[in-house]
Design an enzyme around this catalytic site. Structure first.
Site, PDB file in Angstrom:
ATOM      1  N   LYS A  63       0.805  -1.231   0.000  1.00 43.83           N
ATOM      2  CA  LYS A  63       0.000   0.000   0.000  1.00 43.83           C
ATOM      3  C   LYS A  63       0.838   1.281   0.000  1.00 43.83           C
ATOM      4  CE  LYS A  63      -4.193  -1.739   2.244  1.00 43.83           C
ATOM      5  NZ  LYS A  63      -5.228  -1.443   3.251  1.00 43.83           N
ATOM      6  N   ASP A 102      -9.896   2.977   2.067  1.00 42.82           N
ATOM      7  CA  ASP A 102     -10.068   2.532   3.460  1.00 42.82           C
ATOM      8  C   ASP A 102     -10.684   3.656   4.297  1.00 42.82           C
ATOM      9  OD1 ASP A 102      -9.057  -0.047   3.154  1.00 42.82           O
ATOM     10  OD2 ASP A 102      -6.994   0.594   3.508  1.00 42.82           O
TER      11      ASP A 102
END
Ligand code: NAP
Length: 269
Positions: A63, A102
């Site tokens: 990420k 997220d």
């Protein structure tokens, strides 16, 4: 056929394929969602673009590194992590755009449960990847955020990155902080391996909304304690669901079939 994918390592137990394919089936889209464990992240992203892959999710351990291969939007740049790559505006020589859904997962999980975040006092436990996305999501929604972490320096770094109104501390003062808070998010891995809560049960109260990012197991000790004290309990599958919903909507420009995706996800947890 449109191809979407996930880059991570490991990805064998990922719930993203069934969740996204449930959306394609529900809307009658000719699309597939496949997983990859690349050796070379940059080559994988460039190769996906060259092959005409429509969109990628990115998960652990890529990420942060994904920032080097995309043009991040403002939120992904501030969080310092990308979990969704959109190729729709990318040509050879131009990087795809990178997003962090997220954060939207946290915001929309609370919205689904009618929890307001603006002007609320929030406590985030943890300072890793999930906590970073959570702290930015809550602060951007207008909450005042306190980050509490076992390693205090990491909490301080995160609070400084989020902004002036954000404070940081260790786990020792957690009980007092949570007693006075409106919103609590567990963004540590505590509760995954053992039936243990990161927050003293006595701190939980009926005016509190609690999101546990942990989704294996779904019914954590923290959420059971929260329910017992009359708090609103939001399990980690809601966050996982809504990060996927947000990615689907970014890629397709369509409203996601949330119920179908939720059923596919929960059927596997
Ligand atoms: P991470 O970057 O490795 O961070 C782990 C965090 O947990 C750190 O703050 C760490 O504190 C803390 N921690 C670990 N063991 C602890 C212990 N025994 N006592 C107190 N604190 C402890 O992990 P992550 O990627 O943020 O993931 C954290 C959790 O969120 C995992 O359960 C993951 O599955 C979940 N998650 C859920 C979603 C979702 O969509 N629902 C999305 C992402 C992650 P130190 O800094 O002191 O080490």
């Amino acid at each position: 056929m449109d191809v979407f994918g996930l880059l991570g390592d490991p990805v064998g137990h990922s719930l993203s394929p069934p969740m996204h394919e449930a959306a394609y089936d529900d809307l009658g889209l000719d699309a597939r969602y496949v997983t990859f464990e690349p050796d070379d992240l940059g080559a994988a992203i460039e190769g996906a673009r060259a092959l005409g892959v429509a969109g990628l999710n990115v998960t652990i351990p890529f990420k942060r590194d994904a920032l080097d291969y995309v043009e991040p939007d403002d939120l992904a740049a501030r969080i310092g992590a990308v979990n969704t790559v959109d190729f729709s505006a990318a040509d050879a020589g131009t990087p795809p755009t990178g997003h962090n859904t997220d954060a939207a997962g946290v915001r929309r999980a609370f919205a689904h449960h009618d929890v307001t975040l603006a002007d609320r006092d929030a406590v985030v436990v943890g300072a890793g990847g999930a906590a970073r996305a959570t702290a930015f999501a809550l602060a951007d929604a207008g909450a005042t955020v306190h980050v509490a972490n076992r390693t205090v320096e990491r909490a301080e770094e995160l609070a400084e990155a989020v902004g002036d109104r954000t404070t940081a501390g260790g786990l020792d003062a957690l009980e007092a902080r949570v007693s006075a808070a409106d919103v609590l998010v567990n963004a540590t891995s505590v509760g995954m391996e053992e039936d243990r809560s990161p927050v003293p049960a006595d701190a939980l109260h009926a005016d509190l909304a609690v999101l546990d990012a942990v989704y294996r197991p779904l019914d954590t000790r923290l959420l059971r304690d929260a329910r017992e004290r009359g708090a609103t309990a939001v399990d980690g599958a809601w966050m996982l669901l809504y990060q996927g919903v947000e990615a689907f909507e970014l890629w397709t420009g369509r409203d996601a079939p949330v119920d179908a995706m939720n059923a596919a996800l929960r059927g596997r947890l």
